[in-house]
Design a protein around this motif. Structure first.
Motif, PDB file in Angstrom:
ATOM      1  N   GLU A  22       0.830  -1.204   0.000  1.00 50.26           N
ATOM      2  CA  GLU A  22       0.000   0.000   0.000  1.00 50.26           C
ATOM      3  C   GLU A  22       0.869   1.260   0.000  1.00 50.26           C
ATOM      4  N   LEU A  23       1.901   1.275   0.839  1.00 46.93           N
ATOM      5  CA  LEU A  23       2.777   2.437   0.901  1.00 46.93           C
ATOM      6  C   LEU A  23       3.517   2.624  -0.428  1.00 46.93           C
ATOM      7  N   VAL A  24       4.009   1.544  -1.010  1.00 43.96           N
ATOM      8  CA  VAL A  24       4.692   1.625  -2.306  1.00 43.96           C
ATOM      9  C   VAL A  24       3.739   2.214  -3.349  1.00 43.96           C
ATOM     10  N   GLY A  25       2.494   1.766  -3.344  1.00 40.71           N
ATOM     11  CA  GLY A  25       1.497   2.307  -4.270  1.00 40.71           C
ATOM     12  C   GLY A  25       1.251   3.787  -4.051  1.00 40.71           C
ATOM     13  N   ASP A  26       1.189   4.203  -2.781  1.00 40.83           N
ATOM     14  CA  ASP A  26       0.975   5.619  -2.465  1.00 40.83           C
ATOM     15  C   ASP A  26       2.143   6.477  -2.948  1.00 40.83           C
ATOM     16  N   VAL A  27       3.377   6.009  -2.735  1.00 37.46           N
ATOM     17  CA  VAL A  27       4.562   6.749  -3.182  1.00 37.46           C
ATOM     18  C   VAL A  27       4.566   6.850  -4.708  1.00 37.46           C
ATOM     19  N   GLU A  28       4.330   5.734  -5.382  1.00 39.28           N
ATOM     20  CA  GLU A  28       4.354   5.740  -6.844  1.00 39.28           C
ATOM     21  C   GLU A  28       3.256   6.617  -7.423  1.00 39.28           C
ATOM     22  N   GLU A  29       2.074   6.584  -6.803  1.00 41.91           N
ATOM     23  CA  GLU A  29       0.991   7.447  -7.264  1.00 41.91           C
ATOM     24  C   GLU A  29       1.359   8.921  -7.084  1.00 41.91           C
ATOM     25  N   GLN A  30       1.905   9.257  -5.923  1.00 42.56           N
ATOM     26  CA  GLN A  30       2.281  10.648  -5.674  1.00 42.56           C
ATOM     27  C   GLN A  30       3.328  11.118  -6.683  1.00 42.56           C
ATOM     28  N   LEU A  31       4.301  10.271  -6.979  1.00 43.95           N
ATOM     29  CA  LEU A  31       5.335  10.641  -7.955  1.00 43.95           C
ATOM     30  C   LEU A  31       4.748  10.849  -9.351  1.00 43.95           C
TER      31      LEU A  31
END
Length: 95
Positions: A50-59
């Motif tokens: 979930e955190l990896v997805g959040d970081v990638e989405e933000q980028l």
């Protein structure tokens, strides 16, 4: 907490650093104070899916040209988004 790598008890929440390639492939950045899971049994330190997805989405949704080579997770997530969400990610936002 159970470690996703060795499946033993003894994992705990911590802060670590991680490295991400920007979506355009132009460079990699270092993200500090990244919420992570550390296992006292096998020593692995990792981030949740979930955190990896959040970081990638933000980028994907910010102007990455303004990012320095190194910044904190909190600084990343506070960046102004150019779009409200990633409309191209059909896995996170099904039609």
């Amino acid at each position: 907490m159970i470690c996703k790598w060795c499946e033993q008890h003894g994992a705990f929440e911590t802060l670590d650093k991680g490295y991400w390639e920007l979506p355009d492939g132009s460079r990699a950045v270092e993200i500090s104070d990244l919420p992570s899971i550390q296992c006292s049994d096998c020593g692995m330190c990792y981030q949740t899916d979930e955190l990896v997805g959040d970081v990638e989405e933000q980028l994907m949704l910010i102007d990455t040209s303004k990012l320095p080579p190194s910044f904190s997770y909190k600084e990343l997530m506070s960046q102004e988004r150019l779009l409200k969400k990633n409309y191209f990610d059909i896995n996170r936002y099904p039609l």
